[in-house]
Write a protein that holds these residues in place. Structure first.
Motif, PDB file in Angstrom:
ATOM      1  N   ALA A  87       1.383  -9.870   2.251  1.00 30.92           N
ATOM      2  CA  ALA A  87       1.552  -9.179   1.095  1.00 30.92           C
ATOM      3  C   ALA A  87       2.981  -8.392   1.254  1.00 30.92           C
ATOM      4  O   ALA A  87       3.202  -7.823   2.354  1.00 30.92           O
ATOM      5  N   GLN A  88       3.956  -8.424   0.339  1.00 25.74           N
ATOM      6  CA  GLN A  88       4.968  -7.767   0.331  1.00 25.74           C
ATOM      7  C   GLN A  88       4.898  -6.407  -0.476  1.00 25.74           C
ATOM      8  O   GLN A  88       4.337  -6.498  -1.656  1.00 25.74           O
ATOM      9  N   ASN A  94       1.858  -3.213  -5.382  1.00 26.49           N
ATOM     10  CA  ASN A  94       0.731  -4.016  -5.027  1.00 26.49           C
ATOM     11  C   ASN A  94      -0.386  -3.549  -6.036  1.00 26.49           C
ATOM     12  O   ASN A  94      -0.930  -2.449  -5.927  1.00 26.49           O
ATOM     13  N   GLN A  98      -4.933  -6.993  -5.842  1.00 26.50           N
ATOM     14  CA  GLN A  98      -4.343  -7.512  -4.596  1.00 26.50           C
ATOM     15  C   GLN A  98      -4.708  -6.510  -3.474  1.00 26.50           C
ATOM     16  O   GLN A  98      -5.016  -7.395  -2.419  1.00 26.50           O
ATOM     17  N   TRP A  99      -4.871  -5.204  -3.473  1.00 20.63           N
ATOM     18  CA  TRP A  99      -5.288  -4.603  -2.258  1.00 20.63           C
ATOM     19  C   TRP A  99      -6.660  -5.211  -1.720  1.00 20.63           C
ATOM     20  O   TRP A  99      -6.825  -5.238  -0.488  1.00 20.63           O
ATOM     21  N   VAL A 102      -6.405  -8.615  -0.063  1.00 27.53           N
ATOM     22  CA  VAL A 102      -5.892  -8.741   0.889  1.00 27.53           C
ATOM     23  C   VAL A 102      -6.835  -8.346   2.246  1.00 27.53           C
ATOM     24  O   VAL A 102      -7.073  -8.848   3.275  1.00 27.53           O
ATOM     25  N   ARG A 144       5.826  -3.640   3.532  1.00 25.90           N
ATOM     26  CA  ARG A 144       4.708  -4.238   3.983  1.00 25.90           C
ATOM     27  C   ARG A 144       3.528  -3.248   4.082  1.00 25.90           C
ATOM     28  O   ARG A 144       2.790  -3.273   4.894  1.00 25.90           O
ATOM     29  N   LEU A 146       0.906  -2.792   2.100  1.00 26.81           N
ATOM     30  CA  LEU A 146      -0.667  -3.178   2.044  1.00 26.81           C
ATOM     31  C   LEU A 146      -1.034  -4.145   3.333  1.00 26.81           C
ATOM     32  O   LEU A 146      -1.844  -4.049   3.946  1.00 26.81           O
ATOM     33  N   TYR A 147      -0.079  -5.064   3.777  1.00 23.02           N
ATOM     34  CA  TYR A 147      -0.255  -5.880   4.801  1.00 23.02           C
ATOM     35  C   TYR A 147      -0.569  -5.113   6.202  1.00 23.02           C
ATOM     36  O   TYR A 147      -1.601  -5.355   6.819  1.00 23.02           O
TER      37      TYR A 147
END
Length: 258
Positions: A87-88, A94, A98-99, A102, A144, A146-147
């Motif tokens: 995820a970006q 985000n 989406q959270w 991921v 980055r 979230l990632y």
């Protein structure tokens, strides 16, 4: 050709259909392990690897896939939790769904597969779990949020699992790759306004001056998964070209050493 250390052992590798996961599955097989690769698209698994279609966000499907491995090979000794999505963006970019998505793949996926395999691992004389985290777990990387958060959770999960299961004979460790030459990174490069410039920036971001190869990550995973690392537990092994810890001086255009 078998290297002997993994002879007779059975391994599960999630996300084993491409990139780092496929490299891990290939290396384990070369060293004598019987390997099952879980993937949404298992057709891409390496030769000699049992491909199983599995979604790590589906607990019932994960349990069925793990049982299929046990039924097919009679045992499970190694679990490599490699499946993950990227995820970006910053925390503004985000949305909540989406959270959740991921986290569901990157963190809960490792939980589900490990949990389903625990009963089998407890019966193994050489049980190991290796989680694939990231340099993003320990280094602030722009865009980055979230990632990085999920990979930080994977590293913390690794330490907690190691504490819980070491006395059961199950070693748990993780590998923190730097930016690796994988299909996902290539898609990011292809989408950049200037792919060549973006690739040069990614290469330069790592002190050794290039992307990490999938094979280099695989070798680190295989070391942690093998019986020869029997005294290694709760460890995060960086394979990042020094990105997390080294601060080299810029190269001197006149050719002076760093």
């Amino acid at each position: 050709m078998s290297g002997g250390e993994f002879d007779g052992l059975v391994a599960i590798v999630t996300g084993g259909g491409s990139g780092i996961g496929a490299a891990i599955a290939r290396e384990l097989t070369a060293r004598g392990a019987r390997v099952a690769a879980f993937d949404l698209e298992p057709a891409g698994v390496p030769d000699g690897v049992l491909g199983i279609k599995a979604d790590v966000t589906d607990d019932a499907g994960v349990r069925a896939a793990v049982q299929q491995v046990a039924d097919t090979f009679g045992r499970i000794d190694v679990v490599v939790n490699n499946a993950g999505i990227g995820a970006q963006g910053t925390i503004e970019d985000n949305p909540d769904d989406q959270w959740h998505r991921v986290f569901d793949v990157n963190v809960m996926g490792a939980v589900r597969v490990s949990r389903a395999a625990l009963a089998h691992l407890r019966e193994s004389p050489a049980a190991a779990i290796v989680n694939v985290a990231s340099v993003a777990a320990t280094t602030g990387i722009p865009q980055r949020a979230l990632y990085s958060t999920t990979k930080g959770a994977v590293q913390s999960l690794t330490q907690a699992m190691a504490a819980d299961h070491l006395r059961e004979g199950i070693r748990v460790n993780c590998v923190n790759p730097g930016t690796a030459a994988t299909p996902w990174v290539q898609r990011l490069l292809d989408a950049a306004p200037d792919p060549a410039a973006e690739r040069a920036a990614l290469d330069a971001r790592q002190p050794h001056g290039r992307l990490v190869s999938a094979e280099e990550v695989a070798l680190a995973v295989v070391y942690l998964a093998g019986p020869s690392s029997g005294s290694t537990a709760g460890t995060a092994l960086a394979v990042d070209g020094g990105m997390a810890t080294l601060r080299l001086r810029p190269k001197d255009p006149a050719g002076a050493k760093d």
